[in-house]
Design an enzyme around this catalytic site. Structure first.
Site, mmCIF file in Angstrom:
data_model
loop_
_atom_site.group_PDB
_atom_site.id
_atom_site.type_symbol
_atom_site.label_atom_id
_atom_site.label_comp_id
_atom_site.label_asym_id
_atom_site.label_seq_id
_atom_site.Cartn_x
_atom_site.Cartn_y
_atom_site.Cartn_z
ATOM 1 N N ARG A 1 4.725 -6.685 10.416
ATOM 2 C CA ARG A 1 4.069 -6.246 9.187
ATOM 3 C C ARG A 1 5.168 -5.967 8.160
ATOM 4 O O ARG A 1 6.352 -6.053 8.469
ATOM 5 C CB ARG A 1 3.120 -5.056 9.407
ATOM 6 C CG ARG A 1 3.382 -4.139 10.538
ATOM 7 C CD ARG A 1 4.601 -3.269 10.399
ATOM 8 N NE ARG A 1 4.601 -2.598 9.128
ATOM 9 C CZ ARG A 1 5.678 -2.182 8.507
ATOM 10 N NH1 ARG A 1 6.888 -2.361 9.045
ATOM 11 N NH2 ARG A 1 5.625 -1.595 7.339
ATOM 12 N N GLY A 2 4.735 -5.616 6.940
ATOM 13 C CA GLY A 2 5.720 -5.457 5.865
ATOM 14 C C GLY A 2 5.834 -6.793 5.142
ATOM 15 O O GLY A 2 5.972 -7.840 5.789
ATOM 16 N N ALA A 3 5.768 -6.735 3.801
ATOM 17 C CA ALA A 3 5.638 -7.980 3.029
ATOM 18 C C ALA A 3 6.704 -9.044 3.351
ATOM 19 O O ALA A 3 6.355 -10.195 3.667
ATOM 20 C CB ALA A 3 5.615 -7.641 1.542
ATOM 21 N N ASP B 1 4.056 -4.603 -1.829
ATOM 22 C CA ASP B 1 3.454 -5.784 -1.193
ATOM 23 C C ASP B 1 3.132 -6.863 -2.214
ATOM 24 O O ASP B 1 3.042 -8.045 -1.869
ATOM 25 C CB ASP B 1 2.187 -5.391 -0.435
ATOM 26 C CG ASP B 1 2.569 -4.624 0.815
ATOM 27 O OD1 ASP B 1 2.776 -3.399 0.699
ATOM 28 O OD2 ASP B 1 2.725 -5.245 1.870
ATOM 29 N N ASN C 1 1.135 -1.247 -3.141
ATOM 30 C CA ASN C 1 1.863 -0.876 -1.916
ATOM 31 C C ASN C 1 0.903 -0.095 -1.022
ATOM 32 O O ASN C 1 -0.269 0.116 -1.364
ATOM 33 C CB ASN C 1 3.103 -0.044 -2.284
ATOM 34 C CG ASN C 1 4.042 0.159 -1.108
ATOM 35 O OD1 ASN C 1 4.404 -0.806 -0.414
ATOM 36 N ND2 ASN C 1 4.424 1.383 -0.839
ATOM 37 N N LYS C 2 1.385 0.331 0.096
ATOM 38 C CA LYS C 2 0.567 1.036 1.102
ATOM 39 C C LYS C 2 -0.282 2.146 0.488
ATOM 40 O O LYS C 2 0.186 2.880 -0.386
ATOM 41 C CB LYS C 2 1.512 1.590 2.171
ATOM 42 C CG LYS C 2 0.877 2.322 3.318
ATOM 43 C CD LYS C 2 -0.222 1.551 4.008
ATOM 44 C CE LYS C 2 0.217 0.202 4.532
ATOM 45 N NZ LYS C 2 -0.925 -0.654 4.959
#
Ligand code: MRU
Length: 367
Positions: A54-56, A249, A259-260
């Site tokens: 995960r993570g862009a 993201d 973002n999150k």
């Protein structure tokens, strides 16, 4: 990053068998450090959608290697190029918000335009996937150097040297190929001899802060404290936070940042308390086709179970426990948009700029 003395990236091609791609299964961290194999492109889709990766930027890297696995399968089964095109579409749909996913797929598809021979296609995609990953490492290194200047400036204005930085989610090594975006300036500051202390938001419901960022910082021996998501505002009001750095993201060409979930509330609290709020990102995270983040960025909604249950380790076993009654419905928006007016600046590999279209395009005139 080093784990128990060994250097790792988050994704790599198996040395003994180049048709196998290795990833670290982030669903098991910090309890187990487990490396798993991606053997075909469907594995890469599962890894992205179930958040083993995960993570862009890492989602982008995994998508590129997924295309390589699809090309291998195309050759092995003697299929036509339409197979690759369909795989590209399927991988693109594995998660909706991080733009790096589509960016990586487009880059790969661009490289195979006009190519017909399967062996040539495989070679072209393999080389592109390697480049995407290497470039990400280099981008994070540069983000670190530019972000360091911001931390240096804050350190120079403080009587005691320690700079307290709040970060949200995991925009660290595990979210990229190496080094991280939001964490790169932190590591650069440590290397430059500046004392930093990190406030780590737990980041419900998947707890990327608690499970991943804390684990990374512990391995890097960076002083840090885990806080519940709602504590940041209180700490800001009491002078305990000098700076916020988060990842992204998807950032619009006008500077809105997705973002999150929860990032927006931290940015509001930072604005109210006059605390600089920076977003660290590589250009692969900028969606040049949009301006208005609130209207144009698709926000992922994930399974209710991530909200109604909580995962942890008990008696040496990783398990989930239910925290609500059987009737209450849950909603699980995974991201939010922070409008540019709340952002002090963007830390990019090309330098730091204001979060507005004019400044961004000065750094990136080619778009
Ligand atoms: O749902 P996730 O864990 O993929 O979300 C990750 C984030 O929101 C990160 O902050 C973002 O991708 C930046 S990563 C360098």
């Amino acid at each position: 990053m080093r784990i128990s003395g060994k250097k790792y990236r988050t994704i790599w091609q198996c040395e003994d068998n180049p048709s196998v791609i290795k990833i670290i299964d982030q669903r098991l961290l910090p309890h187990e450090f487990c490396i798993i194999d991606l053997l075909n492109y469907k594995d890469s889709i599962d890894a992205i959608s179930d958040m083993a990766v995960r993570g862009a930027p890492l989602i982008g890297g995994t998508a590129a290697w997924g295309m390589y696995l699809a090309a291998l399968e195309m050759k092995e089964k003697n299929l036509k190029k339409i197979f690759l095109e369909n795989a590209a579409k399927e991988i693109s749909e594995s998660r909706p918000t991080a733009v790096n996913l589509v960016w990586a797929i487009n880059k790969v598809m661009e490289k195979v335009k006009g190519l017909e021979d399967n062996e040539t296609i495989i070679k072209a995609i393999e080389s592109e996937a390697k480049d995407i990953c290497d470039e990400d490492v280099e981008n994070c290194r540069k983000i670190g150097l530019h972000g360091l200047e911001i931390i240096k400036e804050i350190a120079s204005q403080k009587r005691e040297n320690e700079v307290n930085i709040l970060t949200h989610c995991n925009a660290g090594w595990l979210a990229t190929i190496d080094n991280g975006t939001a964490t790169a300036p932190i590591y650069a500051a440590r290397d430059a001899g500046i004392d930093v202390h990190i406030w780590v938001d737990e980041t419900r419901p998947r707890n990327q802060g608690a499970s991943l960022t804390s684990w990374e910082l512990m391995h890097e021996e960076i002083p840090h404290t885990l806080i519940v998501d709602n504590a940041g505002g209180h700490l800001m009001q009491h002078g305990e936070i000098d700076l916020c750095i988060v990842g992204s993201d998807r950032t619009t060409r006008a500077g809105d940042v997705c973002n999150k979930i929860g990032t927006y509330l931290k940015a509001l609290a930072a604005k109210d308390n006059d605390i600089p709020f920076y977003v660290a990102l590589p250009d692969s995270t900028i969606d040049w086709s949009i301006r208005d983040g609130l209207k144009e960025i698709p926000i992922e909604e994930r399974d209710e179970l991530e909200v109604s249950e909580i995962r942890g380790i008990s008696d040496g076993e990783v398990r989930s426990v239910k925290i609500i009654n059987d009737e209450t419905p849950c909603s699980n928006y995974a991201f939010d948009v922070t409008p540019r007016k709340y952002i002090s600046g963007l830390i990019t590999p090309r330098g730091v700029c204001k979060a507005n279209e004019e400044e961004i395009s000065k750094l990136y005139p080619e778009y």
